[in-house]
Design an enzyme around this catalytic site. Structure first.
Site, mmCIF file in Angstrom:
data_model
loop_
_atom_site.group_PDB
_atom_site.id
_atom_site.type_symbol
_atom_site.label_atom_id
_atom_site.label_comp_id
_atom_site.label_asym_id
_atom_site.label_seq_id
_atom_site.Cartn_x
_atom_site.Cartn_y
_atom_site.Cartn_z
ATOM 1 N N SER A 108 -1.510 -2.122 3.428
ATOM 2 C CA SER A 108 -0.594 -2.784 4.364
ATOM 3 C C SER A 108 -0.410 -1.969 5.633
ATOM 4 O O SER A 108 -0.175 -2.519 6.711
ATOM 5 C CB SER A 108 0.764 -3.021 3.694
ATOM 6 O OG SER A 108 1.423 -1.797 3.430
ATOM 7 N N SER A 109 -0.552 -0.637 5.532
ATOM 8 C CA SER A 109 -0.355 0.249 6.687
ATOM 9 C C SER A 109 -1.501 0.192 7.681
ATOM 10 O O SER A 109 -1.354 0.630 8.828
ATOM 11 C CB SER A 109 -0.202 1.707 6.217
ATOM 12 O OG SER A 109 0.850 1.835 5.309
ATOM 13 N N THR A 110 -2.638 -0.328 7.251
ATOM 14 C CA THR A 110 -3.839 -0.302 8.092
ATOM 15 C C THR A 110 -4.442 -1.687 8.279
ATOM 16 O O THR A 110 -5.592 -1.812 8.694
ATOM 17 C CB THR A 110 -4.892 0.644 7.477
ATOM 18 O OG1 THR A 110 -5.191 0.218 6.137
ATOM 19 C CG2 THR A 110 -4.380 2.072 7.437
ATOM 20 N N SER A 111 -3.665 -2.724 7.996
ATOM 21 C CA SER A 111 -4.116 -4.103 8.169
ATOM 22 C C SER A 111 -3.200 -4.785 9.181
ATOM 23 O O SER A 111 -2.534 -5.765 8.883
ATOM 24 C CB SER A 111 -4.093 -4.834 6.813
ATOM 25 O OG SER A 111 -4.694 -6.101 6.914
ATOM 26 N N LYS A 112 -3.215 -4.224 10.403
ATOM 27 C CA LYS A 112 -2.219 -4.606 11.401
ATOM 28 C C LYS A 112 -2.859 -4.898 12.755
ATOM 29 O O LYS A 112 -3.881 -4.305 13.110
ATOM 30 C CB LYS A 112 -1.193 -3.476 11.569
ATOM 31 C CG LYS A 112 -0.392 -3.159 10.305
ATOM 32 C CD LYS A 112 0.482 -1.935 10.488
ATOM 33 C CE LYS A 112 1.290 -1.612 9.248
ATOM 34 N NZ LYS A 112 2.433 -2.518 9.055
ATOM 35 N N CYS A 142 6.602 -4.059 13.229
ATOM 36 C CA CYS A 142 6.117 -2.818 12.624
ATOM 37 C C CYS A 142 6.724 -1.665 13.402
ATOM 38 O O CYS A 142 6.364 -1.428 14.562
ATOM 39 C CB CYS A 142 4.591 -2.725 12.655
ATOM 40 S SG CYS A 142 3.987 -1.132 12.030
ATOM 41 N N ASN A 190 6.442 1.576 12.813
ATOM 42 C CA ASN A 190 5.517 2.682 13.024
ATOM 43 C C ASN A 190 4.643 2.445 14.251
ATOM 44 O O ASN A 190 4.514 3.324 15.115
ATOM 45 C CB ASN A 190 4.662 2.902 11.781
ATOM 46 C CG ASN A 190 5.325 3.814 10.773
ATOM 47 O OD1 ASN A 190 5.572 4.978 11.048
ATOM 48 N ND2 ASN A 190 5.634 3.275 9.600
ATOM 49 N N LYS A 195 11.521 -6.710 2.868
ATOM 50 C CA LYS A 195 11.017 -5.578 2.108
ATOM 51 C C LYS A 195 11.925 -5.344 0.899
ATOM 52 O O LYS A 195 13.089 -5.756 0.887
ATOM 53 C CB LYS A 195 10.994 -4.306 2.962
ATOM 54 C CG LYS A 195 10.181 -4.416 4.243
ATOM 55 C CD LYS A 195 8.719 -4.739 3.989
ATOM 56 C CE LYS A 195 7.911 -4.674 5.275
ATOM 57 N NZ LYS A 195 6.536 -5.181 5.076
ATOM 58 N N SER A 223 5.660 -2.605 0.625
ATOM 59 C CA SER A 223 5.211 -3.397 1.772
ATOM 60 C C SER A 223 3.996 -4.202 1.363
ATOM 61 O O SER A 223 3.042 -3.654 0.797
ATOM 62 C CB SER A 223 4.855 -2.478 2.950
ATOM 63 O OG SER A 223 4.386 -3.237 4.053
ATOM 64 N N MET A 237 7.851 2.676 5.979
ATOM 65 C CA MET A 237 7.702 1.791 7.118
ATOM 66 C C MET A 237 8.775 2.138 8.152
ATOM 67 O O MET A 237 9.921 2.418 7.782
ATOM 68 C CB MET A 237 7.845 0.332 6.693
ATOM 69 C CG MET A 237 6.898 -0.078 5.573
ATOM 70 S SD MET A 237 7.502 0.367 3.913
ATOM 71 C CE MET A 237 8.666 -0.965 3.640
#
Length: 392
Positions: free
Chosen positions: A66-70, A104, A106, A274, A305, A314
């Site tokens: 989820s952190s890298t599918s943005k 997001c 971040n 969340k 997430s 997040m």
């Protein structure tokens, strides 16, 4: 059979905080993609490499988490007193779905840097050296964010000695202020209560703080669901039964918060709300091997997430944590020891994070005035992404 050749779209691959994503300037998108809709979603899905039944996003820029599918789309702001409009799309990994329901936090750390480097901020607002204040309109939730971007010799300064748990290498510090971060979909506490009893079929009746700040979040007590609050990713993500439990809690919490009308609608709103669980401070070893001592933190928090435990925290959930910690009586505040506080330092799977918050009571309602935290950001690659011409 003739096949469409690939087309090139200007893009920048950036890390912001503990996330990374593909950034686009709205005006540089093909005309058909400059308006929201199925064509834009199809392009973003193809760029990231979704849907991928293998769960790897091998044929795209995504990193299968989820952190890298943005994805991020930025433009000069249409709002007074803002420099840039920021639109965030969370791309599902295994389904053809882009969730536009939240922010997001971040990647917010990278928005100001991109805006400056790509001419979206007027030159007179950018110091040669020092800190550039970039006023961001977060279009998904209709909120103002201010990024304090370090500048050196007229360029965004990306390198530095600021260390952020969850990120391997140090970089320049970027302070982010989330102004009045309560979510635009209603009151900060949509049920009107600081703590509710949330009935979840198959799970039980759980104490829950449900808050709209930064991003809609459901906070639970770790002990009530059988956890200590010191868990790392594999403790949760390798347990299919646990993940199903959290998704059931999320769906019923979303209904209780008024975000959806029925639990069946939760599948179409994966990014929000969340789910997080809290516990009083206790020592643990972070995923990096770093030892986190109980004396160094106020409480432990773990958050999910897109259906999985996050490897760190997040940014938007950190806003919710900071806000809830500042309000006496919430589960977050109680886990941190209770009472009034203007900042909280919490443990997460990768280490610790400090968040400052200002909240005040007006009548029978609590109002979040500002939440601040420090992140870092840098460009990883810039140029073009390519997608087959028949993608959209």
């Amino acid at each position: 059979m003739a096949f469409s050749p690939q087309i090139k779209i200007p893009a920048t691959y950036m890390r912001g905080g503990t996330s990374k994503g593909v950034f686009f300037s709205l005006e540089q998108l093909p005309q058909a993609l400059q308006e929201a809709g199925p064509a834009r979603d199809a392009m973003l899905l193809r760029v990231i490499g979704s849907p991928d039944p293998y769960g790897k996003q091998t044929d795209g820029m995504g990193g299968a988490t989820s952190s890298t599918s943005k994805t991020v789309i930025l433009s000069r702001s249409s709002k007074d007193d803002h420099e840039v409009d920021y639109l965030f799309g969370q791309v599902a990994i295994d389904r053809p779905f882009v969730d536009w329901s939240g922010n997001c936090g971040n990647l917010t750390a990278a928005v100001g840097a991109f805006a400056i480097s790509n001419g979206l901020v007027d030159a007179e607002r950018i110091p040669q050296d020092g800190i550039a204040e970039v006023r961001i309109w977060q279009a998904n939730i209709g909120k103002t964010i201010i990024a304090h971007v370090p500048m050196s010799s007229g360029q965004v300064q990306e390198t530095g000695d600021f260390e952020l748990d969850g990120v391997t290498f140090p970089a320049a510090e970027v302070r982010i202020d989330f102004l009045e971060p309560a979510d635009g979909e209603g009151d900060m506490f949509p049920t009107g209560n600081l703590v509710d009893t949330l009935a979840v079929p198959g799970v039980g009746s759980l104490q829950a703080t449900m808050i709209n700040a930064g991003i809609p979040t459901i906070f639970l007590n770790a002990a009530e669901i059988g956890y200590s609050g010191t868990e790392l990713q594999d403790d949760i993500n390798a347990d299919a039964k646990a993940l199903a439990m959290f998704e059931t809690i999320r769906a019923h919490g979303a209904v209780r918060m008024g975000l959806i009308g029925s639990v069946e609608q939760a599948a179409a709103r994966q990014h929000t709300p969340k789910v997080a669980f809290v516990a009083p401070a206790s020592a643990y070893q972070a995923s990096s091997g770093k030892q986190v001592e109980a004396a160094d933190i106020d409480l432990n928090v773990r958050a999910l997430s897109m259906g999985k435990l996050h490897h760190a925290m997040m940014g938007t959930a950190a806003v919710a944590i900071g806000t809830a910690a500042a309000i006496p009586g919430t589960l977050v505040n109680l886990a941190a020891g209770g009472g009034e506080r203007s900042a909280v330092n919490f443990g997460h799977p990768s280490g610790t994070l400090r968040v400052g918050a200002e909240a005040e009571q007006q009548g029978d309602k609590w109002i979040a005035k500002k939440v601040s935290m420090s992140r870092s950001a840098r460009v990883l690659m810039e140029g073009w992404v390519r997608v087959p011409g028949d993608t959209f």
